[in-house]
Design an enzyme around this catalytic site. Structure first.
Site, PDB file in Angstrom:
ATOM      1  N   GLU A 130      45.620  36.669  48.408  1.00 30.62           N
ATOM      2  CA  GLU A 130      44.445  36.916  47.572  1.00 30.62           C
ATOM      3  C   GLU A 130      44.655  38.171  46.726  1.00 30.62           C
ATOM      4  O   GLU A 130      45.440  39.052  47.086  1.00 30.62           O
ATOM      5  CB  GLU A 130      43.206  37.125  48.457  1.00 30.62           C
ATOM      6  CG  GLU A 130      42.155  36.043  48.366  1.00 30.62           C
ATOM      7  CD  GLU A 130      41.434  35.924  47.036  1.00 30.62           C
ATOM      8  OE1 GLU A 130      42.040  36.122  45.959  1.00 30.62           O
ATOM      9  OE2 GLU A 130      40.241  35.614  47.074  1.00 30.62           O
ATOM     10  N   ASP A 133      36.431  41.513  48.775  1.00 29.57           N
ATOM     11  CA  ASP A 133      35.230  42.232  48.347  1.00 29.57           C
ATOM     12  C   ASP A 133      34.151  42.033  49.432  1.00 29.57           C
ATOM     13  O   ASP A 133      34.149  42.746  50.430  1.00 29.57           O
ATOM     14  CB  ASP A 133      34.842  41.648  46.979  1.00 29.57           C
ATOM     15  CG  ASP A 133      33.725  42.383  46.295  1.00 29.57           C
ATOM     16  OD1 ASP A 133      33.782  43.602  46.203  1.00 29.57           O
ATOM     17  OD2 ASP A 133      32.782  41.712  45.824  1.00 29.57           O
ATOM     18  N   LYS A 192      38.254  46.234  49.144  1.00 21.17           N
ATOM     19  CA  LYS A 192      37.085  47.107  48.927  1.00 21.17           C
ATOM     20  C   LYS A 192      36.201  47.037  50.168  1.00 21.17           C
ATOM     21  O   LYS A 192      35.193  46.317  50.177  1.00 21.17           O
ATOM     22  CB  LYS A 192      36.246  46.584  47.746  1.00 21.17           C
ATOM     23  CG  LYS A 192      36.734  46.883  46.371  1.00 21.17           C
ATOM     24  CD  LYS A 192      35.593  46.519  45.393  1.00 21.17           C
ATOM     25  CE  LYS A 192      36.093  45.967  44.112  1.00 21.17           C
ATOM     26  NZ  LYS A 192      35.038  45.416  43.242  1.00 21.17           N
ATOM     27  N   PHE A 230      34.702  48.056  39.746  1.00 19.81           N
ATOM     28  CA  PHE A 230      35.179  46.747  39.310  1.00 19.81           C
ATOM     29  C   PHE A 230      36.511  46.926  38.589  1.00 19.81           C
ATOM     30  O   PHE A 230      36.606  47.643  37.607  1.00 19.81           O
ATOM     31  CB  PHE A 230      34.165  46.051  38.407  1.00 19.81           C
ATOM     32  CG  PHE A 230      34.466  44.593  38.257  1.00 19.81           C
ATOM     33  CD1 PHE A 230      34.096  43.689  39.239  1.00 19.81           C
ATOM     34  CD2 PHE A 230      35.172  44.128  37.157  1.00 19.81           C
ATOM     35  CE1 PHE A 230      34.414  42.334  39.127  1.00 19.81           C
ATOM     36  CE2 PHE A 230      35.495  42.779  37.046  1.00 19.81           C
ATOM     37  CZ  PHE A 230      35.109  41.888  38.024  1.00 19.81           C
ATOM     38  N   ASP A 283      40.518  39.412  36.871  1.00 17.74           N
ATOM     39  CA  ASP A 283      39.861  39.225  35.586  1.00 17.74           C
ATOM     40  C   ASP A 283      38.441  39.744  35.577  1.00 17.74           C
ATOM     41  O   ASP A 283      37.819  39.971  36.617  1.00 17.74           O
ATOM     42  CB  ASP A 283      39.799  37.730  35.251  1.00 17.74           C
ATOM     43  CG  ASP A 283      38.749  36.992  36.088  1.00 17.74           C
ATOM     44  OD1 ASP A 283      38.781  37.141  37.338  1.00 17.74           O
ATOM     45  OD2 ASP A 283      37.893  36.301  35.511  1.00 17.74           O
ATOM     46  N   ARG A 290      43.731  39.532  32.814  1.00 17.95           N
ATOM     47  CA  ARG A 290      44.615  39.171  33.935  1.00 17.95           C
ATOM     48  C   ARG A 290      46.063  39.595  33.692  1.00 17.95           C
ATOM     49  O   ARG A 290      46.806  39.831  34.636  1.00 17.95           O
ATOM     50  CB  ARG A 290      44.606  37.655  34.172  1.00 17.95           C
ATOM     51  CG  ARG A 290      43.298  37.089  34.688  1.00 17.95           C
ATOM     52  CD  ARG A 290      43.531  35.660  35.174  1.00 17.95           C
ATOM     53  NE  ARG A 290      42.298  34.886  35.312  1.00 17.95           N
ATOM     54  CZ  ARG A 290      41.535  34.875  36.400  1.00 17.95           C
ATOM     55  NH1 ARG A 290      41.847  35.610  37.441  1.00 17.95           N
ATOM     56  NH2 ARG A 290      40.451  34.133  36.462  1.00 17.95           N
ATOM     57  N   LYS A 292      42.586  31.973  40.480  1.00 20.92           N
ATOM     58  CA  LYS A 292      43.772  32.291  39.727  1.00 20.92           C
ATOM     59  C   LYS A 292      44.229  33.727  39.960  1.00 20.92           C
ATOM     60  O   LYS A 292      45.303  34.108  39.548  1.00 20.92           O
ATOM     61  CB  LYS A 292      43.466  32.104  38.218  1.00 20.92           C
ATOM     62  CG  LYS A 292      43.185  30.662  37.830  1.00 20.92           C
ATOM     63  CD  LYS A 292      42.760  30.596  36.341  1.00 20.92           C
ATOM     64  CE  LYS A 292      41.311  30.188  36.296  1.00 20.92           C
ATOM     65  NZ  LYS A 292      40.782  30.072  34.930  1.00 20.92           N
ATOM     66  N   GLY A 293      43.371  34.505  40.587  1.00 18.19           N
ATOM     67  CA  GLY A 293      43.594  35.952  40.678  1.00 18.19           C
ATOM     68  C   GLY A 293      44.876  36.366  41.371  1.00 18.19           C
ATOM     69  O   GLY A 293      45.413  37.433  41.117  1.00 18.19           O
TER      70      GLY A 293
HETATM   71  P1  IMP Z   1      34.760  37.979  48.238  1.00 16.51           P
HETATM   72  O1  IMP Z   1      34.533  36.600  48.736  1.00 16.51           O
HETATM   73  O2  IMP Z   1      33.470  38.669  47.873  1.00 16.51           O
HETATM   74  O3  IMP Z   1      35.620  38.823  49.124  1.00 16.51           O
HETATM   75  O4  IMP Z   1      35.392  37.773  46.830  1.00 16.51           O
HETATM   76  C1  IMP Z   1      36.664  37.948  46.495  1.00 16.51           C
HETATM   77  C2  IMP Z   1      36.828  37.495  45.053  1.00 16.51           C
HETATM   78  O5  IMP Z   1      35.914  38.178  44.195  1.00 16.51           O
HETATM   79  C3  IMP Z   1      38.190  37.869  44.552  1.00 16.51           C
HETATM   80  O6  IMP Z   1      39.116  36.831  44.740  1.00 16.51           O
HETATM   81  C4  IMP Z   1      37.949  38.120  43.077  1.00 16.51           C
HETATM   82  O7  IMP Z   1      38.064  36.915  42.358  1.00 16.51           O
HETATM   83  C5  IMP Z   1      36.527  38.567  42.981  1.00 16.51           C
HETATM   84  N1  IMP Z   1      36.433  40.056  42.844  1.00 16.51           N
HETATM   85  C6  IMP Z   1      35.916  40.925  43.721  1.00 16.51           C
HETATM   86  N2  IMP Z   1      35.989  42.202  43.282  1.00 16.51           N
HETATM   87  C7  IMP Z   1      36.583  42.116  42.065  1.00 16.51           C
HETATM   88  C8  IMP Z   1      36.980  43.121  41.092  1.00 16.51           C
HETATM   89  O8  IMP Z   1      36.787  44.348  41.235  1.00 16.51           O
HETATM   90  N3  IMP Z   1      37.587  42.650  39.978  1.00 16.51           N
HETATM   91  C9  IMP Z   1      37.826  41.319  39.756  1.00 16.51           C
HETATM   92  N4  IMP Z   1      37.491  40.369  40.645  1.00 16.51           N
HETATM   93  C10 IMP Z   1      36.871  40.758  41.785  1.00 16.51           C
HETATM   94 MG    MG Z   2      39.737  35.447  43.132  1.00 19.12          MG
END
Ligand code: IMP
Ligand code: MG
Length: 180
Positions: free
Chosen positions: A99, A103, A131, A152, A159, A165, A42-43
């Protein structure tokens, strides 16, 4: 300001400047193509909604939902598709996956391969936040709003445990909120 926010990282105005820039880049690159913006629920919803309003080339939208965090602040590593893109034939679409944040990189690195395997004409990615210091797999988004430190963050769609959100800015969450 919300009491659980330590400090604002990107104000509404900062965000508007970033989204305007990204829309211009996308307009330039997708002229004459069949752009399908694919938001990851949902982000991405707030970012996606503002971005699509600023894009002037023709655009269709769709959504996918994948599982990531549960209630914590770091990824489980496993990607599960909870809602797939509901189109029979992707071969006519130039897909832009939208997206909120990259992360570890696992979600988008998995999804870009998944969509290419399903036959999409092209697959690129657009993230509001990045990040890079947290990367666990090699991945670079094609369009990136802002590089942020290893904190974070919440707001503008992002969220913590489904909260925050709706904040119109992106802020760093006070650590005591998720350590209690
Ligand atoms: P990745 O697969 O680790 O790149 O994850 C990405 C997902 O992790 C994003 O779509 C977010 O839902 C969540 N995420 C990563 N960092 C944060 C943050 O600082 N705040 C909130 N959600 C995060
Ligand atoms: Mg997400």
């Amino acid at each position: 300001m919300n009491n659980d926010i330590e400090r604002v990282l990107l104000s509404e105005q900062d965000i508007d400047t970033i989204v305007t820039r990204l829309a211009k880049e996308i307009d330039r690159d997708y002229a004459g193509k069949k752009l399908l913006m694919l938001g990851i629920l949902k982000g991405s919803v707030v970012f996606m909604a503002e971005l699509m309003k600023k894009i002037t080339v023709p655009v269709q939208i769709d959504f996918m939902k994948v599982s990531s965090y549960g209630g914590g602040t770091s990824t489980s590593g496993r990607i599960n598709i909870l809602l797939d893109v509901l189109r029979a034939d992707l071969s006519e679409y130039d897909i832009l996956v939208v997206e909120d944040i990259v992360d570890s990189g696992k979600t988008l690195s998995y999804l870009t391969k998944y969509l290419a395997n399903k036959g999409a004409k092209s697959v690129k990615t657009c993230t509001m936040l990045d990040k890079p210091s947290r990367r666990e797999v090699e991945f670079d988004a094609d369009y990136s709003g802002a590089i942020i430190p290893n904190e974070f963050v919440v707001g503008y769609g992002l969220d913590y445990d489904e909260n925050y959100r709706a904040l119109p800015y992106i802020g760093i969450l006070k650590p005591e909120v998720y350590s209690k």
